[in-house]
Design a protein around this motif. Structure first.
Motif, short mmCIF file in Angstrom:
data_model
loop_
_atom_site.label_atom_id
_atom_site.label_comp_id
_atom_site.label_asym_id
_atom_site.label_seq_id
_atom_site.Cartn_x
_atom_site.Cartn_y
_atom_site.Cartn_z
N UNK A 323 0.75 -1.16 0.05
CA UNK A 323 0.11 -0.04 -0.12
C UNK A 323 0.77 1.27 0.02
N UNK A 324 2.20 0.96 0.35
CA UNK A 324 3.03 2.45 0.20
C UNK A 324 3.20 2.74 -1.37
N UNK A 325 2.98 1.73 -2.29
CA UNK A 325 3.18 2.07 -3.85
C UNK A 325 3.70 0.89 -4.63
N UNK A 326 3.32 0.69 -5.63
CA UNK A 326 3.78 -0.43 -6.63
C UNK A 326 4.53 0.05 -7.59
N UNK A 327 5.84 -0.38 -8.20
CA UNK A 327 6.50 0.05 -9.39
C UNK A 327 5.99 -0.40 -10.30
N UNK A 328 6.49 0.31 -11.73
CA UNK A 328 5.82 0.31 -12.85
C UNK A 328 6.05 -1.13 -13.24
N UNK A 329 7.25 -1.73 -13.33
CA UNK A 329 7.26 -3.24 -13.74
C UNK A 329 6.39 -4.10 -13.03
N UNK A 330 6.20 -3.99 -11.55
CA UNK A 330 5.14 -4.86 -10.93
C UNK A 330 3.76 -4.65 -11.39
N UNK A 331 3.46 -3.44 -11.81
CA UNK A 331 2.05 -3.26 -12.27
C UNK A 331 1.74 -3.92 -13.80
N UNK A 387 -5.42 4.02 -5.11
CA UNK A 387 -6.32 3.14 -4.43
C UNK A 387 -5.59 2.57 -3.19
N UNK A 388 -4.54 1.81 -3.43
CA UNK A 388 -3.78 1.41 -2.53
C UNK A 388 -3.52 2.12 -1.27
N UNK A 389 -3.17 3.58 -1.48
CA UNK A 389 -2.86 4.22 -0.48
C UNK A 389 -4.06 4.56 0.47
#
Length: 407
Positions: A323-331, A387-389
């Motif tokens: 929930x702190x953030x997703x990186x572009x490659x993970x997305x 959303x995650x935040x």
């Protein structure tokens, strides 16, 4: 697969048909409002017994005759007990659907539920339940659901040993009479299916079917807490659960993507951070389980007794860190993974029959593969992170099975 036909019969039965060009098979998924949550509190497991007895004679045919008739048509059939429904499934060649439907609907309308078939059906249900003792990974999730969800949604789908042992045939018959009704039932068909032909046939066969069920009296949600089941094993099995949005929420797909980042194969965060980098466990995953109006994320890890406390701590941290953030490659990996599963689903008529019937229950209408793919494409990395935040899990229901408590 550009169109899904819908028809609601006067008795309340909803019919969904998705013709798929180029396939020869047809699949059926019939959801009956007779799931584990509908069981009386002292008859947990009655639906499992009823499901087994459906295959033991129906209509004018005894058990062997009915089974042989379906086998001659090449019909593969199954049932499974879900939270809200008993699902009756079948696959066959499309040109045999019109001959198979009378046999399949007899299982719902005219099951024999004979005295001689009751004890074998109970014995099979007990075997399935007792096998969980040899499958602690499955048992921890069943028991976690019992502790996390409100009653009666927390009824265990395999049932209860005590209740199965005291069950009477009359209980099974009463449950069938009360819950095998058309109002709330959903029939999904996919593949080599002619909508108008099957609509007319079903209308003629089931025009005298009637009945309704009362809404489930769902109680308040239990407070998140920790619990432990002592078992003399060399492993500790860990389950966590937290609440989130339901399938009918427009943001449910954001939650699916978040879980895909956590548990989207060998590149998922749980696999890399908990298993690969730290070597804490041999198995770890997370899954999103939606209801119409709320959802639950479940997570599991299996580890050694010595590393159980650390595994639980890291698992909790990773479920919150996403929930702190997703990186572009993970997305992008998560998006590709979700769309790949959609494509594979489209190649299976049984998967599509299940999907459209489930959609009707969860969101009130079936969704095409194109619609679902477009919805995935409409989500950006920034939208997911926003959303995650704002949907951070702060508390968890936690259950462990093993020789030592982690409290």
């Amino acid at each position: 697969m550009s169109q899904i036909h819908q028809h609601r019969f006067a008795n309340g039965l909803t019919l969904l048909v998705e013709p798929i060009v180029g396939v020869k098979s047809a699949a059926m998924s019939l959801l009956l409002p007779s799931g584990a949550a509908t069981e009386p509190d002292d008859q947990l497991g009655v639906t499992q017994v009823l499901g087994e007895m459906l295959f033991r004679g129906a209509g004018d045919l005894d058990s062997r005759q009915h089974s042989d008739a379906l086998d001659r048509l090449g019909v593969h059939r199954s049932y499974d007990v879900q939270t809200h429904h008993l699902r009756l499934g079948a696959t066959m060649l499309g040109d045999r659907l019109d001959r198979a439907l009378p046999l399949l609907t007899d299982m719902v309308r005219r099951p024999h539920l004979a005295d001689t078939e009751f004890e074998p059906a109970v014995a099979l249900a007990l075997q399935g339940l007792q096998s969980l003792e040899d499958e602690p990974q499955q048992k921890v999730m069943v028991e976690l659901k019992r502790r996390h969800l409100p009653a009666p949604l927390n009824h265990p789908q395999p049932g209860s040993v005590e209740h199965l042992q005291s069950l009477k045939l009359e209980h099974v018959r009463q449950h069938c009479d009360r819950h095998f009704v058309p109002d709330g039932a959903i029939l999904g068909l996919a593949g080599n299916v002619d909508f108008e032909k099957v609509r007319d046939q079903i209308g003629q066969m089931l025009n005298d079917w009637s009945g309704t069920v009362e809404p489930l009296p769902v109680q308040g949600t239990p407070e998140p807490h920790y619990d432990h089941i002592t078992a003399e094993t060399s492993q500790t099995h860990i389950g966590l659960a937290f609440d989130t949005v339901g399938e009918s929420d427009p943001l449910s797909l954001h939650q699916r993507l978040g879980v895909a980042v956590l548990s989207g194969g060998m590149s998922g965060r749980l696999f890399t951070e908990v298993r690969e980098k730290r070597g804490l466990c041999y198995a770890v995953y997370a899954a999103y389980a939606p209801q119409p109006n709320f959802g639950t994320v479940y997570a599991y890890a299996g580890t050694t007794v010595a590393r159980a406390a650390e595994t639980l701590e890291v698992l909790r941290e990773e479920l919150q860190r996403v929930n702190d953030g997703v990186e572009a490659d993970e997305f992008h990996r998560a998006v590709v993974g979700l769309k790949a599963r959609l494509i594979m689903q489209g190649e299976s008529t049984s998967a599509r029959a299940r999907a459209i019937a489930s959609d009707q229950f969860l969101v009130g209408r079936p969704r095409t593969l194109d619609e679902r793919a477009e919805a995935i494409d409409a989500i950006s990395l920034d939208m997911l992170n926003d959303y995650l935040s704002t949907h951070r899990p702060d508390t968890f229901t936690t259950l462990t099975i093993g020789p030592e408590t982690l409290a």
